[in-house]
Design an enzyme around this catalytic site. Structure first.
Site, short mmCIF file in Angstrom:
data_model
loop_
_atom_site.label_atom_id
_atom_site.label_comp_id
_atom_site.label_asym_id
_atom_site.label_seq_id
_atom_site.Cartn_x
_atom_site.Cartn_y
_atom_site.Cartn_z
N SER A 161 -17.34 111.99 -2.33
CA SER A 161 -17.94 110.75 -2.82
C SER A 161 -19.44 110.77 -2.61
O SER A 161 -19.99 111.71 -2.05
CB SER A 161 -17.35 109.56 -2.05
N GLU A 210 -9.82 98.13 4.08
CA GLU A 210 -10.06 97.11 3.07
C GLU A 210 -9.61 97.63 1.70
O GLU A 210 -9.65 98.83 1.44
CB GLU A 210 -11.54 96.70 3.08
N CYS A 250 -17.54 99.78 9.24
CA CYS A 250 -17.06 100.33 10.51
C CYS A 250 -17.32 101.80 10.77
O CYS A 250 -17.64 102.16 11.91
CB CYS A 250 -15.57 100.05 10.64
N GLY A 270 -12.85 86.65 9.56
CA GLY A 270 -13.47 87.61 8.66
C GLY A 270 -12.46 88.50 7.94
O GLY A 270 -11.30 88.09 7.72
N LEU A 275 -11.77 103.91 18.14
CA LEU A 275 -13.03 104.59 17.77
C LEU A 275 -12.73 106.01 17.28
O LEU A 275 -13.33 106.51 16.32
CB LEU A 275 -13.97 104.68 18.98
P1 NAD Z 1 -16.51 89.81 9.88
O1 NAD Z 1 -17.97 89.77 10.09
O2 NAD Z 1 -15.95 89.78 8.49
O3 NAD Z 1 -15.85 88.56 10.66
C1 NAD Z 1 -16.19 88.18 11.95
C2 NAD Z 1 -16.22 86.65 12.02
O4 NAD Z 1 -16.36 86.26 13.38
C3 NAD Z 1 -17.38 86.01 11.25
O5 NAD Z 1 -16.88 85.13 10.27
C4 NAD Z 1 -18.17 85.27 12.34
O6 NAD Z 1 -18.70 84.03 11.91
C5 NAD Z 1 -17.10 85.05 13.40
N1 NAD Z 1 -17.65 84.81 14.74
C6 NAD Z 1 -18.59 85.52 15.40
N2 NAD Z 1 -18.79 85.00 16.62
C7 NAD Z 1 -17.96 83.93 16.74
C8 NAD Z 1 -17.69 83.00 17.78
N3 NAD Z 1 -18.32 83.07 18.96
N4 NAD Z 1 -16.78 82.03 17.55
C9 NAD Z 1 -16.13 81.95 16.37
N5 NAD Z 1 -16.32 82.83 15.35
C10 NAD Z 1 -17.23 83.80 15.53
O7 NAD Z 1 -15.98 91.08 10.66
P2 NAD Z 1 -14.63 91.92 10.37
O8 NAD Z 1 -14.86 92.89 9.28
O9 NAD Z 1 -13.48 90.97 10.27
O10 NAD Z 1 -14.53 92.75 11.71
C11 NAD Z 1 -14.15 92.15 12.94
C12 NAD Z 1 -13.86 93.24 13.95
O11 NAD Z 1 -12.75 94.02 13.49
C13 NAD Z 1 -15.00 94.24 14.17
O12 NAD Z 1 -15.00 94.61 15.52
C14 NAD Z 1 -14.60 95.42 13.32
O13 NAD Z 1 -15.10 96.63 13.84
C15 NAD Z 1 -13.10 95.40 13.43
N6 NAD Z 1 -12.38 96.02 12.31
C16 NAD Z 1 -12.79 95.79 11.02
C17 NAD Z 1 -12.06 96.33 9.95
C18 NAD Z 1 -12.49 96.12 8.53
O14 NAD Z 1 -11.95 96.77 7.66
N7 NAD Z 1 -13.41 95.24 8.24
C19 NAD Z 1 -10.90 97.05 10.21
C20 NAD Z 1 -10.50 97.25 11.53
C21 NAD Z 1 -11.25 96.71 12.57
C1 UGA Z 2 -11.58 102.31 7.60
C2 UGA Z 2 -10.29 102.97 8.09
O1 UGA Z 2 -9.66 103.65 7.00
C3 UGA Z 2 -9.34 101.93 8.67
O2 UGA Z 2 -8.19 102.57 9.20
C4 UGA Z 2 -10.06 101.15 9.77
O3 UGA Z 2 -9.23 100.14 10.28
C5 UGA Z 2 -11.33 100.54 9.21
O4 UGA Z 2 -12.17 101.59 8.68
C6 UGA Z 2 -12.16 99.84 10.21
O5 UGA Z 2 -12.03 100.05 11.40
O6 UGA Z 2 -12.99 99.08 9.72
P1 UGA Z 2 -12.31 100.93 5.46
O7 UGA Z 2 -13.69 101.22 5.94
O8 UGA Z 2 -11.96 99.54 5.14
O9 UGA Z 2 -11.25 101.43 6.55
O10 UGA Z 2 -12.00 101.80 4.15
P2 UGA Z 2 -11.70 103.37 3.93
O11 UGA Z 2 -10.62 103.47 2.94
O12 UGA Z 2 -11.52 104.08 5.20
O13 UGA Z 2 -13.03 103.87 3.23
C7 UGA Z 2 -14.25 103.99 3.96
C8 UGA Z 2 -15.29 104.68 3.09
O14 UGA Z 2 -14.97 106.06 2.95
C9 UGA Z 2 -15.38 104.11 1.68
O15 UGA Z 2 -16.72 104.04 1.28
C10 UGA Z 2 -14.63 105.12 0.86
O16 UGA Z 2 -15.04 105.15 -0.47
C11 UGA Z 2 -14.95 106.41 1.59
N1 UGA Z 2 -13.96 107.47 1.38
C12 UGA Z 2 -12.70 107.32 1.85
C13 UGA Z 2 -14.32 108.61 0.70
O17 UGA Z 2 -15.48 108.75 0.28
N2 UGA Z 2 -13.41 109.59 0.51
C14 UGA Z 2 -12.14 109.49 0.98
O18 UGA Z 2 -11.35 110.43 0.77
C15 UGA Z 2 -11.78 108.32 1.65
#
Ligand code: NAD
Ligand code: UGA
Length: 463
Positions: free
Chosen positions: A268, A168, A275, A14, A220
């Site tokens: 915003s 992201e 997350c 993902g 967290l």
């Molecule tokens: P996502 O939904 O984009 O990707 C997860 C993937 O895992 C999916 O493609 C799904 O099909 C796959 N999956 C689920 N179960 C599976 C299995 N049993 N075997 C194989 N594949 C399987 O999720 P994501 O955004 O990449 O987030 C993943 C984790 O990372 C979450 O715990 C999230 O909290 C954490 N995280 C996300 C971000 C972010 O910016 N998106 C940043 C930091 C941490």
């Molecule tokens: C956030 C954290 O910044 C990452 O460090 C973390 O790894 C990630 O969550 C996660 O665990 O998923 P992300 O959600 O991808 O990252 O993007 P952010 O830049 O944090 O923005 C989150 C939301 O807050 C967006 O909707 C953004 O527009 C909003 N935001 C951010 C504001 O409204 N104001 C700000 O000043 C900053």
């Protein structure tokens, strides 16, 4: 001496698994990195010959994938095979908020994590290092260990927590130069093995090691602190609007205090993304489960404030448009939860749209990276009205000028850079009068637009 890692498997292709593994593969050409997923469409997209069609849009990502894919980076649906081969297995699957049963709407749903653990235990025939990359409730490593040890083939599993902090839209940059890499664990040898992977490009001083519980909880906590800053500034944005202050000026003024700092103070229409909300609710649930009700209430307020911000933005549109938006065309600029990503999970735009659709508005959406299919899927998922109704009331276009033509109002929901550069005079000439702009990201030039004749509302700016 630590074990030298030569083969890595990552379960979950993902937004985290894909970019993280692509960068590891780019920076460690001697390590074979295989990213696996049960979603075959997603894997096919990662393998698309046209590297611009990979499923995650991130600036710079397609270049990294183009360099490493086929060399030492592989995307596959053969999960067992990749587990069997690897010395180190990252679990990077989704951990959404539970939608059923105990903890519904708050706790993290760990079913995907448990499935991974059981699969690893079943397949592994030699010792493995299992790395928690997903964001997990504190103490999950204990549950993982229990599953692995009790259902495995008698091999040794070391569990490490290595949460991901990338945001992201800046994922590649964040992965290439992280503020820190965090590794929690018990086994010095395994911690070192993972630290050595990162040491290929991350300075040692930026690689922090802790016990496994601190690492799980820090992830967290980091998200809770970041989201809390956004809710704090958003709370003040409302007060600024009432008092004639300008939240951007207030943010600049307080951000110059080095103890406060300038980042993450942008008011915003509300934070989105997969997350922040999920992780805070998870924290709230954990605090409650230990009977820490004040701690739980304190953090829950960050989410409540965010819900309020989205609602009051939508409410203001209705009030300003003479208390009715029924049958009125409202152009949405942006649908993604922030700029430079195609991700829409929990995007404020979805909730603002839903609110306005309840008032029978007609919405036309333009977003440079989000597909029509995704926008309808987001609205259908809410289950507020049937799919037919969503398609009747919402239109998706790929030309911003078309979106705004003959609209009563424009609402800016995402801060895409291109919005600033539009020919706003041309937009004004084609809109209905009075022409309203609701800038939920404070990105447009308010003065210039007002001079052209627009009625401009900017989040956090009082009149
Ligand atoms: P996502 O939904 O984009 O990707 C997860 C993937 O895992 C999916 O493609 C799904 O099909 C796959 N999956 C689920 N179960 C599976 C299995 N049993 N075997 C194989 N594949 C399987 O999720 P994501 O955004 O990449 O987030 C993943 C984790 O990372 C979450 O715990 C999230 O909290 C954490 N995280 C996300 C971000 C972010 O910016 N998106 C940043 C930091 C941490
Ligand atoms: C956030 C954290 O910044 C990452 O460090 C973390 O790894 C990630 O969550 C996660 O665990 O998923 P992300 O959600 O991808 O990252 O993007 P952010 O830049 O944090 O923005 C989150 C939301 O807050 C967006 O909707 C953004 O527009 C909003 N935001 C951010 C504001 O409204 N104001 C700000 O000043 C900053």
């Amino acid at each position: 001496m630590s074990k030298k890692i030569t083969k890595i498997c990552c379960i979950g292709a993902g937004y985290v698994g894909g970019p993280t593994m692509a960068v590891i593969a780019q920076k460690c050409p001697d390590i074979k990195v295989t990213v696996v997923d049960i979603n075959s469409r997603r894997i096919a997209a990662w393998n698309d010959e046209d590297v611009d069609k990979i499923p995650v849009y991130e600036p710079g990502l397609s270049e990294v994938v183009a360099e490493a894919r086929g060399r030492n980076l592989f995307f596959s649906t053969e999960v067992d095979k990749a587990i069997d081969e690897a010395e180190m297995i990252f679990i990077s699957v989704n951990t959404p908020t539970k939608t059923y049963g105990k903890g519904k709407g708050m706790a993290a749903d760990l079913k995907y994590i448990e499935l991974c653990a059981r699969q690893i235990a079943r397949v592994a025939k030699d010792d493995k290092i299992v790395v928690e990359k997903s964001t997990l409730p504190v103490r999950t490593a204990g549950a993982l260990k229990s599953i692995l040890q009790n259902t495995g083939n008698g091999v040794r599993f070391d569990i490490l927590s290595n949460p991901e902090f990338l945001a992201e839209g800046t994922a590649v940059q964040d992965l290439l130069a992280p503020d820190r890499v965090l590794i929690g664990g018990d086994s010095e040898e395994s911690i070192r093995a993972l630290a050595d992977v990162y040491a290929n490009w991350v300075p040692e001083k930026n690689i922090l090691t802790t016990n496994v519980w601190s690492s799980e909880l820090s992830k967290l906590t980091a998200n809770a602190f970041l989201a809390q800053r956004v809710s704090s500034i958003n709370a003040l944005s409302e007060l600024c609007e009432k008092t004639g202050a300008d939240v951007n000026e207030v943010a600049r003024a307080i951000g110059t205090d080095s103890r406060i700092g300038p980042k993450f103070l942008k008011a915003s229409v509300g934070f989105g993304g997969s997350c922040f909300q999920k992780d805070i609710l998870n924290l709230v649930y954990i605090a409650k489960s230990y009977g820490l009700n004040e701690v739980a209430d304190y953090w829950e307020q960050v989410v409540l404030m965010n819900d309020h911000q989205k609602h009051r933005f939508a409410d203001n549109i209705i009030t300003t448009l003479y208390n009715t938006v029924s049958g009125k065309k409202i152009a949405f600029l942006g649908w993604a939860f922030k700029k430079d990503t195609n991700d829409t999970r929990e995007s404020a735009a979805i909730h603002v749209a839903d609110y306005l659709l309840n008032e029978q508005a007609e919405i036309v959406v333009y977003d440079p990276k989000v597909t029509e299919e995704q926008i309808y899927a987001d609205l259908d998922y809410l289950n507020t009205r049937d799919e037919k109704e969503n398609r009747k009331l919402v239109t998706v276009v790929n030309d911003p000028y078309k979106a705004m033509k003959e609209a009563h109002a424009v609402a800016v929901l995402t801060e895409w850079d291109e919005f600033r550069a539009y020919d706003w005079q041309r937009v004004y000439d084609t809109m209905l009068k009075p022409s309203f702009v609701f800038d939920g990201r404070a990105v447009l030039d308010r003065e210039q637009l007002t001079d052209m004749g627009f009625e401009v509302y900017t989040i956090g700016v009082g009149r």
